[in-house]
Design a protein around this motif. Structure first.
Motif, mmCIF file in Angstrom:
data_model
loop_
_atom_site.group_PDB
_atom_site.id
_atom_site.type_symbol
_atom_site.label_atom_id
_atom_site.label_comp_id
_atom_site.label_asym_id
_atom_site.label_seq_id
_atom_site.Cartn_x
_atom_site.Cartn_y
_atom_site.Cartn_z
ATOM 1 N N TYR A 145 77.253 -55.170 39.329
ATOM 2 C CA TYR A 145 76.091 -54.374 39.689
ATOM 3 C C TYR A 145 74.862 -55.077 39.142
ATOM 4 O O TYR A 145 74.797 -55.385 37.955
ATOM 5 N N ALA A 146 73.891 -55.336 40.022
ATOM 6 C CA ALA A 146 72.647 -55.982 39.590
ATOM 7 C C ALA A 146 71.455 -55.160 40.051
ATOM 8 O O ALA A 146 71.502 -54.505 41.096
ATOM 9 N N TRP A 147 70.415 -55.199 39.265
ATOM 10 C CA TRP A 147 69.156 -54.571 39.616
ATOM 11 C C TRP A 147 68.123 -55.665 39.819
ATOM 12 O O TRP A 147 68.052 -56.611 39.018
ATOM 13 N N VAL A 148 67.315 -55.532 40.852
ATOM 14 C CA VAL A 148 66.143 -56.389 41.032
ATOM 15 C C VAL A 148 64.946 -55.490 40.763
ATOM 16 O O VAL A 148 64.764 -54.471 41.432
ATOM 17 N N VAL A 149 64.186 -55.842 39.737
ATOM 18 C CA VAL A 149 63.064 -54.997 39.319
ATOM 19 C C VAL A 149 61.756 -55.772 39.437
ATOM 20 O O VAL A 149 61.724 -56.991 39.287
ATOM 21 N N TYR A 150 60.696 -55.040 39.694
ATOM 22 C CA TYR A 150 59.404 -55.661 39.956
ATOM 23 C C TYR A 150 58.337 -55.311 38.933
ATOM 24 O O TYR A 150 57.204 -55.779 39.046
ATOM 25 N N ASN A 151 58.699 -54.484 37.956
ATOM 26 C CA ASN A 151 57.740 -54.141 36.910
ATOM 27 C C ASN A 151 58.504 -53.714 35.652
ATOM 28 O O ASN A 151 59.719 -53.518 35.685
ATOM 29 N N GLU A 152 57.769 -53.584 34.570
ATOM 30 C CA GLU A 152 58.381 -53.280 33.277
ATOM 31 C C GLU A 152 59.008 -51.883 33.240
ATOM 32 O O GLU A 152 60.040 -51.679 32.604
ATOM 33 N N ILE A 153 58.397 -50.932 33.913
ATOM 34 C CA ILE A 153 58.957 -49.575 33.927
ATOM 35 C C ILE A 153 60.347 -49.580 34.566
ATOM 36 O O ILE A 153 61.300 -49.021 34.014
ATOM 37 N N ASN A 154 60.476 -50.235 35.716
ATOM 38 C CA ASN A 154 61.783 -50.284 36.373
ATOM 39 C C ASN A 154 62.791 -51.106 35.585
ATOM 40 O O ASN A 154 63.988 -50.842 35.641
ATOM 41 N N ARG A 155 62.300 -52.087 34.831
ATOM 42 C CA ARG A 155 63.211 -52.850 33.959
ATOM 43 C C ARG A 155 63.798 -51.929 32.889
ATOM 44 O O ARG A 155 64.993 -51.946 32.621
ATOM 45 N N LYS A 156 62.950 -51.121 32.271
ATOM 46 C CA LYS A 156 63.425 -50.190 31.237
ATOM 47 C C LYS A 156 64.412 -49.175 31.819
ATOM 48 O O LYS A 156 65.421 -48.853 31.191
ATOM 49 N N ILE A 157 64.133 -48.681 33.016
ATOM 50 C CA ILE A 157 65.042 -47.739 33.671
ATOM 51 C C ILE A 157 66.385 -48.422 33.946
ATOM 52 O O ILE A 157 67.448 -47.850 33.697
ATOM 53 N N ALA A 158 66.343 -49.650 34.439
ATOM 54 C CA ALA A 158 67.579 -50.388 34.717
ATOM 55 C C ALA A 158 68.361 -50.644 33.429
ATOM 56 O O ALA A 158 69.599 -50.566 33.424
ATOM 57 N N GLU A 159 67.670 -50.939 32.343
ATOM 58 C CA GLU A 159 68.351 -51.142 31.060
ATOM 59 C C GLU A 159 69.071 -49.872 30.621
ATOM 60 O O GLU A 159 70.195 -49.940 30.104
ATOM 61 N N LEU A 160 68.450 -48.726 30.831
ATOM 62 C CA LEU A 160 69.098 -47.456 30.505
ATOM 63 C C LEU A 160 70.324 -47.242 31.398
ATOM 64 O O LEU A 160 71.413 -46.928 30.913
ATOM 65 N N GLU A 161 70.162 -47.427 32.694
ATOM 66 C CA GLU A 161 71.277 -47.243 33.627
ATOM 67 C C GLU A 161 72.432 -48.186 33.305
ATOM 68 O O GLU A 161 73.600 -47.812 33.428
ATOM 69 N N ALA A 162 72.122 -49.402 32.890
ATOM 70 C CA ALA A 162 73.157 -50.401 32.609
ATOM 71 C C ALA A 162 74.137 -49.935 31.539
ATOM 72 O O ALA A 162 75.307 -50.336 31.542
#
Length: 136
Positions: A89-106
């Motif tokens: 499972y990979a996330w492609v993120v375009y900003n810091e907020i979505n990066r933090k959300i993806a880190e939580l989901e991971a």
């Protein structure tokens, strides 16, 4: 990398209520619509399509988080039961907020996972993961 891979392995695209999901050999790239609230009920159609296409093979899901949406990350436990063929499972993120959300989901995803700034990076990771899995 991505254009060539995507052209060679494209299977179909499904435009569902929650977003657009492109199926390739061993890879699904999904883009959820802006403002969606993802729950098990509205991802069941996607899981059914995934089961039909990949039940006998490994697949990596790439979440192209171009838009903001919400989900309960504990849902990943149920997804794993219903879609055991998802091996990455990979996330492609375009900003810091979505990066933090993806880190939580991971933290809730119990398979190899990664976060990248571009589709190319995520696809390269997916291909490497699938190749390494085939060697084991």
């Amino acid at each position: 990398m991505s254009t060539e891979f995507l052209e060679k392995t494209y299977l179909t695209t499904h435009d569902l209520a929650i977003g657009t999901f492109s199926f390739y050999e061993h890879v699904v790239v999904g883009q959820v619509r802006e403002g969606m609230q993802i729950c098990m009920d509205n991802i069941l159609p996607l899981l059914a399509l995934s089961w039909e296409a990949y039940r006998n093979t490994s697949v990596v899901y790439i979440s192209d988080r171009k838009y903001s949406y919400s989900l309960d990350p504990t849902m990943y436990y149920e997804v794993k039961k219903l879609a055991p063929h998802i091996t990455g499972y990979a996330w492609v993120v375009y900003n810091e907020i979505n990066r933090k959300i993806a880190e939580l989901e991971a933290r809730f995803v119990h398979c190899p996972n990664a976060i990248y700034p571009t589709i190319d990076n995520a696809l390269q990771w997916a291909v490497n993961l699938l190749q390494n899995e085939g060697e084991n």
